[in-house]
Enzyme design. Structure first.
Site, PDB file in Angstrom:
ATOM      1  N   THR A  72      23.744   5.522  43.687  1.00 36.64           N
ATOM      2  CA  THR A  72      24.142   6.799  43.082  1.00 36.64           C
ATOM      3  C   THR A  72      25.198   7.466  43.964  1.00 36.64           C
ATOM      4  O   THR A  72      26.242   7.903  43.478  1.00 36.64           O
ATOM      5  CB  THR A  72      22.904   7.714  42.910  1.00 36.64           C
ATOM      6  OG1 THR A  72      22.001   7.063  42.009  1.00 36.64           O
ATOM      7  CG2 THR A  72      23.274   9.075  42.377  1.00 36.64           C
ATOM      8  N   ASN A 155      22.568  -1.942  33.121  1.00 42.13           N
ATOM      9  CA  ASN A 155      21.167  -1.872  33.538  1.00 42.13           C
ATOM     10  C   ASN A 155      20.246  -1.689  32.342  1.00 42.13           C
ATOM     11  O   ASN A 155      19.064  -1.969  32.413  1.00 42.13           O
ATOM     12  CB  ASN A 155      20.959  -0.723  34.533  1.00 42.13           C
ATOM     13  CG  ASN A 155      21.496   0.591  34.036  1.00 42.13           C
ATOM     14  OD1 ASN A 155      22.649   0.684  33.636  1.00 42.13           O
ATOM     15  ND2 ASN A 155      20.686   1.628  34.056  1.00 42.13           N
ATOM     16  N   SER A 210      23.357  -1.707  45.639  1.00 47.03           N
ATOM     17  CA  SER A 210      22.134  -0.980  45.984  1.00 47.03           C
ATOM     18  C   SER A 210      21.161  -1.942  46.655  1.00 47.03           C
ATOM     19  O   SER A 210      21.213  -3.148  46.401  1.00 47.03           O
ATOM     20  CB  SER A 210      21.502  -0.406  44.708  1.00 47.03           C
ATOM     21  OG  SER A 210      20.323   0.291  45.027  1.00 47.03           O
ATOM     22  N   HIS A 212      17.561  -1.668  46.624  1.00 50.69           N
ATOM     23  CA  HIS A 212      16.221  -1.885  46.067  1.00 50.69           C
ATOM     24  C   HIS A 212      16.185  -2.681  44.770  1.00 50.69           C
ATOM     25  O   HIS A 212      15.110  -2.930  44.234  1.00 50.69           O
ATOM     26  CB  HIS A 212      15.481  -0.552  45.922  1.00 50.69           C
ATOM     27  CG  HIS A 212      16.021   0.383  44.883  1.00 50.69           C
ATOM     28  ND1 HIS A 212      15.372   0.607  43.693  1.00 50.69           N
ATOM     29  CD2 HIS A 212      17.127   1.157  44.848  1.00 50.69           C
ATOM     30  CE1 HIS A 212      16.058   1.504  42.990  1.00 50.69           C
ATOM     31  NE2 HIS A 212      17.133   1.842  43.676  1.00 50.69           N
ATOM     32  N   THR A 248      24.141  10.382  60.713  1.00 55.83           N
ATOM     33  CA  THR A 248      23.537   9.247  61.433  1.00 55.83           C
ATOM     34  C   THR A 248      23.051   8.220  60.427  1.00 55.83           C
ATOM     35  O   THR A 248      22.345   8.562  59.474  1.00 55.83           O
ATOM     36  CB  THR A 248      22.366   9.747  62.314  1.00 55.83           C
ATOM     37  OG1 THR A 248      22.881  10.770  63.165  1.00 55.83           O
ATOM     38  CG2 THR A 248      21.767   8.627  63.145  1.00 55.83           C
ATOM     39  N   CYS A 338      16.357   6.096  35.754  1.00 55.72           N
ATOM     40  CA  CYS A 338      16.904   7.363  36.242  1.00 55.72           C
ATOM     41  C   CYS A 338      16.764   8.497  35.239  1.00 55.72           C
ATOM     42  O   CYS A 338      17.067   9.636  35.557  1.00 55.72           O
ATOM     43  CB  CYS A 338      18.351   7.182  36.669  1.00 55.72           C
ATOM     44  SG  CYS A 338      18.448   6.084  38.081  1.00 55.72           S
TER      45      CYS A 338
END
Ligand code: PMP
Length: 392
Positions: A72, A155, A210, A212, A248, A338
């Site tokens: 995203t 998707n 991505s 996952h 970070t 989503c």
């Protein structure tokens, strides 16, 4: 009852080898990768090596990979970043071309920018099978077009879009009157499992990944940005990620995503997986094609990704169907995770021109290589019972 997980397009279980690599890393290499002491530099070296691994997967340079918090964010960085730069450079409103098949992180963003009158936008409509003609994309280019963003594999309905053909056509186009060559972005999140993501061959300037969706961790993604691409950061802060994505780094996530991409293996290996999975997919598609009041969404044959089954049951209630499958031990979804919770057909199903006034339930089943023939037989049994009960 052993559950049957058929929602791999939403997310995948983490591979134990990925989670071990992350755990080992986190315990040992806790230094801040921007610190100059040894602890920091060791963490930095691990990130560099992860970056090189992802770069090898895409056939690009390591410094062309930017780690983000997920796809995203990577999609937002690609699109907003290119538009922000264009707004500095261009005397006219930038124009963006995309499709009606995009994930919400592209579709809703471009809609929002269009509504705010920051950009002009063209949304290419797919044909009734959910395919896009590359010529339609090229024909939509205007003198102020700065960006073309096309999803690689849908998707929701599994169509594979002609990224390589669009990339090739773009490479031979002369610059527009504003001396622009539109940049080309693809969201390749669902394509990584089976497709060739060689960015040079695809002819893309920006490509989103991505973690996952490929048995890697959640909350980590990457954006390929071709050297020389004019792009501004989305957020501002330190100089991490080549000053394109401050903050970070999620070091363990970066180790995890790189390990997951390593485990996907060679293109040959991925294509073998695709063959196995598509045999199971076709068994289900064949069953569904023979059911009254069931319509398959997306293309049949080579233009459909190996793991996707999407169908609509006319006259049925979407939530009820998903709940019945769930109670019978099957994890399915309505389309994109989503927008889970939404009972309305998505913009993708609308784009296929199938949404009428009557209720209809759209179901997506997305497979993985661990699924078995016995599981598919069980799914067919359950679906037969559901269809007999809910469809009069
Ligand atoms: N693009 C596509 C095609 C996706 O399937 C998804 C996940 N549903 C995303 C982007 C967003 O990915 P992430 O969860 O990493 O933000």
């Amino acid at each position: 009852m052993k559950r049957i997980y058929l929602d791999n397009a939403a997310t995948t279980p983490i591979d134990p080898r990925v989670s071990k690599a992350m755990r080992d890393f986190e315990l040992e290499f806790y230094g801040n990768p921007s610190s100059i002491h040894r602890e920091g530099q060791v963490a930095r070296a691990k990130i560099d090596s992860a970056r090189a691994n992802i770069a090898a997967f895409l056939n690009c340079k390591a410094q062309e990979i930017i780690f983000t918090s997920g796809a995203t964010e990577a999609n937002n960085l690609a699109i907003q970043g290119v538009i922000s730069h264009a707004l500095l450079d261009l005397a006219v409103k930038p124009h963006v071309i995309t499709t009606m098949l995009e994930h919400q992180s592209v579709y809703n963003l471009i809609k929002e920018l269009e509504e705010r009158e920051v950009i002009e936008a063209t949304f290419i409509k797919p044909d009734k099978n959910g395919l896009i003609d590359p010529d339609d994309v090229i024909r939509a280019i205007k003198s102020n077009t700065v960006l073309i963003s096309v999803i690689f594999v849908s998707n929701e309905i599994g169509s594979i879009l002609p990224i390589r053909e669009i990339g090739k056509a773009l490479s031979s186009l002369p610059p527009t009157t504003y001396n622009l060559k539109p940049l080309f972005h693809t969201d390749a999140v669902q394509a990584a499992k089976f497709c060739n993501l060689n960015v040079e061959k695809l002819g893309v300037d920006l490509l989103t990944l991505s973690g996952h969706k490929i048995n890697g961790p959640k909350g980590i993604g990457a954006l390929y940005i071709k050297s020389g691409t004019k792009i501004r950061p989305l957020i501002f802060g330190g100089s991490q990620e080549y000053e394109k994505r401050p903050g970070t780094q999620n070091t363990a996530g970066i180790i995890g995503i790189a390990k997951a991409y390593n485990l996907l293996g060679s293109l040959e290996n991925r294509q073998k997986n695709a063959e196995k999975i598509s045999r199971l997919r076709d068994e289900l598609l064949e069953f569904l094609s023979n059911q009254k009041r069931v319509e398959i969404n997306g293309p049949m044959g080579d233009n459909r990704t190996a793991d996707n089954i999407s169908f609509t049951i006319l006259g049925a209630d979407q939530e009820l169907i998903i709940s019945k499958l769930d109670l019978a031990g099957i994890a399915a979804s309505t389309g994109s995770a989503c927008v889970s919770g939404s009972t309305k057909p998505s913009h993708v199903i609308h784009a296929l021109g199938k949404v009428g006034k009557k209720p209809a339930a759209t179901v997506r089943l997305s497979l993985c290589r661990q699924n078995t023939q016995d599981e598919i037989k069980q799914v067919i049994k359950v679906l037969t019972r559901i269809l007999q009960g809910t469809v009069s």
